[in-house]
Design a protein around this motif. Structure first.
Motif, mmCIF file in Angstrom:
data_model
loop_
_atom_site.group_PDB
_atom_site.id
_atom_site.type_symbol
_atom_site.label_atom_id
_atom_site.label_comp_id
_atom_site.label_asym_id
_atom_site.label_seq_id
_atom_site.Cartn_x
_atom_site.Cartn_y
_atom_site.Cartn_z
ATOM 1 N N GLY A 62 7.958 -60.568 -87.022
ATOM 2 C CA GLY A 62 7.696 -60.045 -88.402
ATOM 3 C C GLY A 62 8.527 -61.049 -89.016
ATOM 4 N N ALA A 63 8.529 -60.944 -90.178
ATOM 5 C CA ALA A 63 9.466 -61.806 -91.179
ATOM 6 C C ALA A 63 10.735 -61.840 -91.132
ATOM 7 N N ALA A 64 11.413 -60.876 -90.488
ATOM 8 C CA ALA A 64 12.960 -61.084 -90.364
ATOM 9 C C ALA A 64 13.400 -61.915 -89.149
ATOM 10 N N PHE A 65 12.420 -61.939 -88.112
ATOM 11 C CA PHE A 65 12.948 -62.423 -86.953
ATOM 12 C C PHE A 65 11.909 -63.694 -86.362
ATOM 13 N N GLY A 66 10.729 -63.775 -86.786
ATOM 14 C CA GLY A 66 9.788 -64.868 -86.530
ATOM 15 C C GLY A 66 8.726 -64.523 -85.740
ATOM 16 N N HIS A 67 7.809 -65.509 -85.605
ATOM 17 C CA HIS A 67 6.566 -65.303 -84.530
ATOM 18 C C HIS A 67 6.616 -66.514 -83.652
ATOM 19 N N PHE A 68 6.278 -66.190 -82.372
ATOM 20 C CA PHE A 68 6.666 -67.243 -81.198
ATOM 21 C C PHE A 68 5.539 -67.014 -80.276
ATOM 22 N N VAL A 69 5.013 -68.473 -79.832
ATOM 23 C CA VAL A 69 3.660 -68.285 -79.000
ATOM 24 C C VAL A 69 4.008 -69.093 -77.747
ATOM 25 N N GLY A 70 4.043 -68.474 -76.593
ATOM 26 C CA GLY A 70 4.361 -69.051 -75.304
ATOM 27 C C GLY A 70 5.755 -68.847 -74.887
ATOM 28 N N VAL A 71 6.002 -68.712 -73.549
ATOM 29 C CA VAL A 71 7.032 -68.301 -72.975
ATOM 30 C C VAL A 71 8.270 -68.996 -73.380
ATOM 31 N N ASP A 72 8.167 -70.604 -73.448
ATOM 32 C CA ASP A 72 9.157 -71.248 -73.705
ATOM 33 C C ASP A 72 9.731 -70.841 -75.191
ATOM 34 N N PHE A 77 3.467 -58.825 -70.377
ATOM 35 C CA PHE A 77 3.096 -58.713 -71.801
ATOM 36 C C PHE A 77 2.155 -60.070 -72.342
ATOM 37 N N VAL A 78 0.973 -59.538 -73.278
ATOM 38 C CA VAL A 78 0.211 -60.553 -73.625
ATOM 39 C C VAL A 78 0.611 -60.806 -75.160
ATOM 40 N N GLU A 79 1.005 -59.623 -75.607
ATOM 41 C CA GLU A 79 1.358 -59.656 -77.188
ATOM 42 C C GLU A 79 2.384 -58.514 -77.473
ATOM 43 N N ARG A 80 3.479 -58.678 -77.813
ATOM 44 C CA ARG A 80 4.554 -57.730 -78.417
ATOM 45 C C ARG A 80 4.928 -58.061 -79.885
ATOM 46 N N ARG A 81 4.376 -56.862 -80.766
ATOM 47 C CA ARG A 81 4.634 -57.207 -82.162
ATOM 48 C C ARG A 81 5.354 -55.999 -82.657
ATOM 49 N N PHE A 82 6.295 -56.421 -83.323
ATOM 50 C CA PHE A 82 7.349 -55.680 -83.899
ATOM 51 C C PHE A 82 7.344 -55.091 -85.177
ATOM 52 N N ASP A 83 7.309 -53.694 -85.479
ATOM 53 C CA ASP A 83 7.490 -53.477 -87.011
ATOM 54 C C ASP A 83 8.788 -52.832 -87.241
ATOM 55 N N LEU A 84 9.420 -53.565 -88.200
ATOM 56 C CA LEU A 84 10.968 -53.416 -88.507
ATOM 57 C C LEU A 84 10.822 -52.185 -89.533
#
Length: 161
Positions: free
Chosen positions: A51-61, A130-137
């Motif tokens: 989310g906006a507070a912590f970001g969006h990241f694609v790929g293990v690296d 995990f394929v996707e982990r989405r966080f709702d703050l």
């Protein structure tokens, strides 16, 4: 009960345990600053959407790099994962888990973070990840008067109190 039905039930139970473990390993990886463990719980093309507070990241690296950035700003974390719900659909699954996290933030001091994770997982070549982990703050709340008085994280001058 047929051998096939018994095998399916066993696979279901083992899959639930494996997914529960992944959710716990996520928390332990962040809390212990364990990059190897953090890398091990994702498929290569995974997404961590914080989310906006912590970001969006694609790929293990990118996910590991985001953890390093978080550790630089929050050198101490303690996650509590709870109320996990898992739905299996063959080689895919969804899960939900509530989280409360206490962190020591370099600028804000002690902070409580609360929210909900929404997960998509897949079993590939026999391995759940995990394929996707989405966080709702739900909230991020500084705790200005919070101070440990005992324990491994308490300041030396209060540890004997």
């Amino acid at each position: 009960m047929s051998l096939q039905a018994l095998s399916a039930r066993l696979d279901n139970l083992e899959s639930h345990v494996a997914i529960q473990r992944l959710i716990a390993e996520y928390a332990h990886a962040f809390d212990r600053r364990d990059e190897a463990l953090l890398r091990s719980i994702w498929h290569a093309d995974a997404v961590l959407a914080l989310g906006a507070a912590f970001g969006h990241f694609v790929g293990v690296d990118a996910i590991v790099d985001s953890a390093r950035q978080n550790w630089a700003h929050m050198p101490h974390m303690h996650h509590w994962m709870a109320n996990t719900l898992i739905e299996l659909q063959g080689e895919t699954a969804t899960a939900q888990a509530a989280v409360d996290c206490m962190v020591l933030h370099r600028e804000l001091g002690q902070v409580q973070i609360s929210g909900h994770y929404h997960d998509r997982l897949e079993r590939r070549d026999g391995r759940w990840a995990f394929v996707e982990r989405r966080f709702d703050l739900h909230y991020l709340t500084p705790l200005p008067h919070w101070k440990p008085v005992a324990g491994s994280e308490a300041p030396a001058d209060t540890a004997s109190a």
